[in-house]
Design an enzyme around this catalytic site. Structure first.
Site, PDB file in Angstrom:
ATOM      1  N   GLU A  93      -1.573   2.897  -1.996  1.00 63.57           N
ATOM      2  CA  GLU A  93      -1.182   2.173  -3.208  1.00 63.57           C
ATOM      3  C   GLU A  93      -2.262   1.173  -3.606  1.00 63.57           C
ATOM      4  O   GLU A  93      -2.644   1.055  -4.773  1.00 63.57           O
ATOM      5  CB  GLU A  93       0.133   1.409  -2.966  1.00 63.57           C
ATOM      6  CG  GLU A  93       1.359   2.278  -2.821  1.00 63.57           C
ATOM      7  CD  GLU A  93       1.626   2.705  -1.384  1.00 63.57           C
ATOM      8  OE1 GLU A  93       0.675   2.710  -0.558  1.00 63.57           O
ATOM      9  OE2 GLU A  93       2.772   3.072  -1.086  1.00 63.57           O
ATOM     10  N   HIS A 150      28.184 -15.146  -8.842  1.00 61.78           N
ATOM     11  CA  HIS A 150      28.749 -14.420  -9.987  1.00 61.78           C
ATOM     12  C   HIS A 150      28.495 -12.925  -9.857  1.00 61.78           C
ATOM     13  O   HIS A 150      28.601 -12.194 -10.838  1.00 61.78           O
ATOM     14  CB  HIS A 150      28.152 -14.960 -11.293  1.00 61.78           C
ATOM     15  CG  HIS A 150      28.498 -16.391 -11.508  1.00 61.78           C
ATOM     16  ND1 HIS A 150      29.546 -16.808 -12.306  1.00 61.78           N
ATOM     17  CD2 HIS A 150      27.972 -17.527 -10.976  1.00 61.78           C
ATOM     18  CE1 HIS A 150      29.624 -18.122 -12.278  1.00 61.78           C
ATOM     19  NE2 HIS A 150      28.683 -18.580 -11.478  1.00 61.78           N
ATOM     20  N   LYS A 157       5.026   8.306   5.141  1.00 61.70           N
ATOM     21  CA  LYS A 157       3.658   8.289   4.593  1.00 61.70           C
ATOM     22  C   LYS A 157       2.996   9.643   4.801  1.00 61.70           C
ATOM     23  O   LYS A 157       2.326  10.174   3.915  1.00 61.70           O
ATOM     24  CB  LYS A 157       2.803   7.235   5.311  1.00 61.70           C
ATOM     25  CG  LYS A 157       3.031   5.820   4.893  1.00 61.70           C
ATOM     26  CD  LYS A 157       1.913   4.953   5.492  1.00 61.70           C
ATOM     27  CE  LYS A 157       2.305   3.498   5.574  1.00 61.70           C
ATOM     28  NZ  LYS A 157       1.333   2.672   6.276  1.00 61.70           N
ATOM     29  N   LYS A 183      -5.265  -5.219   4.943  1.00 58.62           N
ATOM     30  CA  LYS A 183      -5.771  -5.402   6.309  1.00 58.62           C
ATOM     31  C   LYS A 183      -6.480  -4.135   6.779  1.00 58.62           C
ATOM     32  O   LYS A 183      -7.593  -4.184   7.298  1.00 58.62           O
ATOM     33  CB  LYS A 183      -4.602  -5.741   7.230  1.00 58.62           C
ATOM     34  CG  LYS A 183      -4.978  -5.859   8.686  1.00 58.62           C
ATOM     35  CD  LYS A 183      -3.749  -6.221   9.496  1.00 58.62           C
ATOM     36  CE  LYS A 183      -4.007  -5.988  10.971  1.00 58.62           C
ATOM     37  NZ  LYS A 183      -2.814  -6.251  11.788  1.00 58.62           N
ATOM     38  N   GLU A 235      11.448  -4.923   9.517  1.00 58.00           N
ATOM     39  CA  GLU A 235      10.327  -4.152  10.045  1.00 58.00           C
ATOM     40  C   GLU A 235      10.044  -4.570  11.493  1.00 58.00           C
ATOM     41  O   GLU A 235       9.584  -3.774  12.302  1.00 58.00           O
ATOM     42  CB  GLU A 235       9.072  -4.342   9.170  1.00 58.00           C
ATOM     43  CG  GLU A 235       8.124  -3.165   9.240  1.00 58.00           C
ATOM     44  CD  GLU A 235       7.064  -3.185   8.152  1.00 58.00           C
ATOM     45  OE1 GLU A 235       6.978  -2.222   7.387  1.00 58.00           O
ATOM     46  OE2 GLU A 235       6.303  -4.168   8.080  1.00 58.00           O
ATOM     47  N   GLY A 261       0.748  -7.528   9.399  1.00 60.67           N
ATOM     48  CA  GLY A 261       0.837  -7.689   7.946  1.00 60.67           C
ATOM     49  C   GLY A 261       1.954  -8.629   7.522  1.00 60.67           C
ATOM     50  O   GLY A 261       1.759  -9.549   6.722  1.00 60.67           O
ATOM     51  N   ARG A 262       3.156  -8.419   8.066  1.00 63.22           N
ATOM     52  CA  ARG A 262       4.296  -9.211   7.605  1.00 63.22           C
ATOM     53  C   ARG A 262       4.258 -10.650   8.112  1.00 63.22           C
ATOM     54  O   ARG A 262       5.081 -11.478   7.714  1.00 63.22           O
ATOM     55  CB  ARG A 262       5.600  -8.522   8.008  1.00 63.22           C
ATOM     56  CG  ARG A 262       5.728  -8.224   9.487  1.00 63.22           C
ATOM     57  CD  ARG A 262       6.861  -7.250   9.736  1.00 63.22           C
ATOM     58  NE  ARG A 262       6.954  -6.805  11.123  1.00 63.22           N
ATOM     59  CZ  ARG A 262       6.287  -5.785  11.636  1.00 63.22           C
ATOM     60  NH1 ARG A 262       5.424  -5.122  10.893  1.00 63.22           N
ATOM     61  NH2 ARG A 262       6.456  -5.428  12.901  1.00 63.22           N
TER      62      ARG A 262
HETATM   63  C1  G6Q Z   1       3.492  -5.154   7.765  1.00 67.16           C
HETATM   64  C2  G6Q Z   1       3.196  -3.756   7.590  1.00 67.16           C
HETATM   65  C3  G6Q Z   1       2.956  -3.304   6.169  1.00 67.16           C
HETATM   66  C4  G6Q Z   1       1.556  -3.600   5.640  1.00 67.16           C
HETATM   67  C5  G6Q Z   1       1.337  -2.806   4.366  1.00 67.16           C
HETATM   68  C6  G6Q Z   1      -0.019  -3.048   3.760  1.00 67.16           C
HETATM   69  O1  G6Q Z   1       3.633  -5.695   8.820  1.00 67.16           O
HETATM   70  O2  G6Q Z   1       2.199  -3.404   8.446  1.00 67.16           O
HETATM   71  O3  G6Q Z   1       3.902  -3.800   5.256  1.00 67.16           O
HETATM   72  O4  G6Q Z   1       1.396  -4.957   5.420  1.00 67.16           O
HETATM   73  O5  G6Q Z   1       1.486  -1.443   4.643  1.00 67.16           O
HETATM   74  O6  G6Q Z   1      -1.021  -2.748   4.668  1.00 67.16           O
HETATM   75  P1  G6Q Z   1      -2.502  -3.127   4.418  1.00 67.16           P
HETATM   76  O7  G6Q Z   1      -2.624  -4.611   4.379  1.00 67.16           O
HETATM   77  O8  G6Q Z   1      -3.268  -2.529   5.550  1.00 67.16           O
HETATM   78  O9  G6Q Z   1      -2.895  -2.526   3.094  1.00 67.16           O
END
Ligand code: G6Q
Length: 537
Positions: free
Chosen positions: A216, A385, A500, A210, A354, A267-268
């Site tokens: 990463e 188990h 971060k 996003k 989160e 994002g989530r």
């Molecule tokens: C979710 C967070 C986080 C995000 C990741 C990836 O709500 O904001 O988990 O989705 O850090 O972010 P980008 O999509 O910006 O790479």
């Protein structure tokens, strides 16, 4: 009436605290009567929630209803869907955004809650349909004229967990000759493992970010691009982007196709946006994506019901608050009796922790009551188990939300000794629910089960794309509704920033250490000492 400011100061919460001194005793002989187990059951969107095994009775349910009413949780949920700017902390610098993940699936009602956001989602879905048609019809092919058979999603956090969990949940419905893979970790072994096993010439790479700036993801994109170049392939013919409109990755010249998400989708909460739709559409087809959205929208609409007994997300939210805040249970185990949901708890762990792992309220004040619990879990019966010993007899009481389906996905089953494997799976689920609730007296203390371990069972017919959409939306709504009742902002994630920033600082030390002999951390004593202690400098 004074504006609702969270549990502290709420008369309903005071009443719940009083009731929590003597909660319903599930272990009493006859407590789990037929009347109770059949009465404490809610229905919504093809799911039933069985909550007779929670420590609630009439007065507790009435007080939970009052808490729902006092907090205006359902009204806030509606306001969210209509575009209120609720992702904010009043009086402080914050994200200041609308929260509109529900808008991307509001396509099915004639009067969407936020018509503009739904129109934007529809335009992206139409673009995706054209793209998928091109891939299926052989219009979009590799340089040798061959079709694409594989797609790799590169993304992390919200750009990985939801798409991965939902793909695994619905893999059974995959189109023939379509395979998908995921790279999330910046550990180079993750990319090496995935890319090493693929015919890159027939592979599309779907880079999902996003922000377009996640370390990463950008690193893994570069790794993957380099692998394509080494294989003599042009990444521009294989790479797709899903990103924020106008962000750093919004550069259509670098990609075969670009799909967009908007700042009002966290994002989530983004799996039903293009973040999940592109990979799910490639794997399962556009129809399955539409079914998923339809299932989610059904719940988004049904969750407007103010009566807690007719609103599963609201009821789950309140039962969670009763267990966590009133009965003092620290964690919540979500245990799906469905192999397909193998990563669903991991997705919910992010969504919940989160969102609701917050220490201040919407006005910036420190919370005096607890917010979200620790969420964890694994699919049953495997968990039985492994860690169920602690759940049954340990000194920590762990509330459980079980999830199950009456039918299997494949329907490939066999009766052994009069019962199918699906029967065995469900019998285990229901038995665990009862055992946790009732416990067992025994003269041998080692064989004694204390019981009174609160749990509920969410049961659907079969895990289809429609049911998956509904299940996802039940949990998304539950989490938001809990946040409204705790009076917190469930939609930001400042708590992930500090780590971060420090990682960037440590990386800069490593780079300078390599470039300049004698570099000693430039005054960052703790950072440099950690690198020394770990043997990295
Ligand atoms: C979710 C967070 C986080 C995000 C990741 C990836 O709500 O904001 O988990 O989705 O850090 O972010 P980008 O999509 O910006 O790479």
């Amino acid at each position: 009436m004074a504006e609702y400011r969270g549990l502290a100061g709420s008369p309903a919460w005071e009443e719940l605290r009083r009731l929590a001194k003597a909660p319903f005793d599930l272990s009493r002989p006859g407590a789990l009567s037929r009347e109770r187990l059949l009465a404490l059951r809610a229905e919504m969107a093809g799911f039933s929630l069985l909550y007779g095994t929670e420590r609630v009775d009439g007065p507790v349910l009435a007080a939970l209803q009052r808490l729902a009413d006092e907090s205006g949780a359902v009204e806030r949920f509606l306001a969210m869907k209509r575009g209120a700017v609720i992702n904010r902390i009043e009086g402080y610098e914050s994200e200041n955004r609308m929260v509109l993940h529900t808008a991307v699936r509001d396509l099915f009602r004639p009067d969407p809650c936020h018509p503009q956001a739904t129109a934007q989602a529809q335009a992206e879905l139409d673009k995706l349909a054209r793209f998928l048609d091109g891939v299926a019809s052989g219009q979009l092919v590799n340089h040798r004229g061959q079709t694409f058979t594989d797609m790799v999603l590169i993304g992390i956090g919200g750009s990985d967990l939801g798409p991965r969990a939902l793909y695994l949940a619905l893999q059974r419905f995959s189109l023939p000759e379509r395979r998908v893979h995921f790279i999330a970790n910046v550990d180079p072994d993750d990319a090496a493992q995935v890319l090493g096993g693929l015919d890159l010439s027939r592979t599309l790479v779907n880079v999902v970010s996003k922000s377009g700036s996640t370390l990463e993801t950008l690193t893994n994109e570069e790794l993957a691009r380099a692998a394509f170049v080494r294989a003599g392939l042009d990444p521009g013919r294989h790479f797709l982007a899903v990103t924020g409109k106008g962000g750093p990755m919004d550069n259509p010249a670098r990609y075969l196709a670009s799909f967009y998400m908007f700042d009002y989708i966290g994002g989530r909460y983004s799996v039903t946006s293009m973040v999940g739709a592109v990979i799910l559409g490639f794997a399962l087809g556009q129809e399955a994506v539409i079914e998923l959205l339809r299932g989610a929208n059904g719940v988004d609409q049904a969750a407007e019901e103010p009566d807690i007994r007719g609103n599963i997300p609201l009821l789950l939210a309140l039962l969670g608050i009763w267990n966590h805040n009133a009965l003092g249970c620290e964690t919540l185990a979500i245990l799906p009796y469905s192999q397909a949901l193998i990563r669903f708890t991991a997705h919910l762990q992010q969504c919940d922790m989160e969102s609701n792992g917050k220490g201040i309220d919407r006005q910036g004040q420190t919370l005096s009551e607890k917010s979200g619990p620790i969420v964890w879990g694994e699919p049953g019966t495997n968990g039985q188990h492994a860690f169920y010993q602690l759940i049954h007899q340990g000194t920590t009481v762990v509330p459980v939300e079980f999830i199950g389906f009456q039918e299997s996905q494949f329907g490939k089953d066999l009766e052994v000794q009069g019962t199918s494997s699906q029967d065995k799976l469900l019998a285990n689920l229901l038995a665990q629910s009862l055992a946790l609730a009732t416990g067992q007296e025994h003269p041998n203390p080692n064989r004694r089960f204390p019981g009174n371990r609160p749990n509920c069972v969410l049961i659907g017919e079969r895990l289809t794309p429609l049911a998956m959409g509904a299940l996802l939306a039940i949990y998304e709504a539950k989490i938001a509704l809990q946040g409204f009742i705790w009076n917190i902002n469930s939609f930001d994630q400042e708590g992930v920033q500090l780590g971060k920033v420090l990682a960037t600082r440590l990386l800069s030390h490593l780079a300078q250490h390599r470039a300049q002999p004698g570099y000693d951390g430039g005054g960052d004593e703790a950072g440099w000492a950690m690198l020394m202690a770990a043997g990295l400098v």
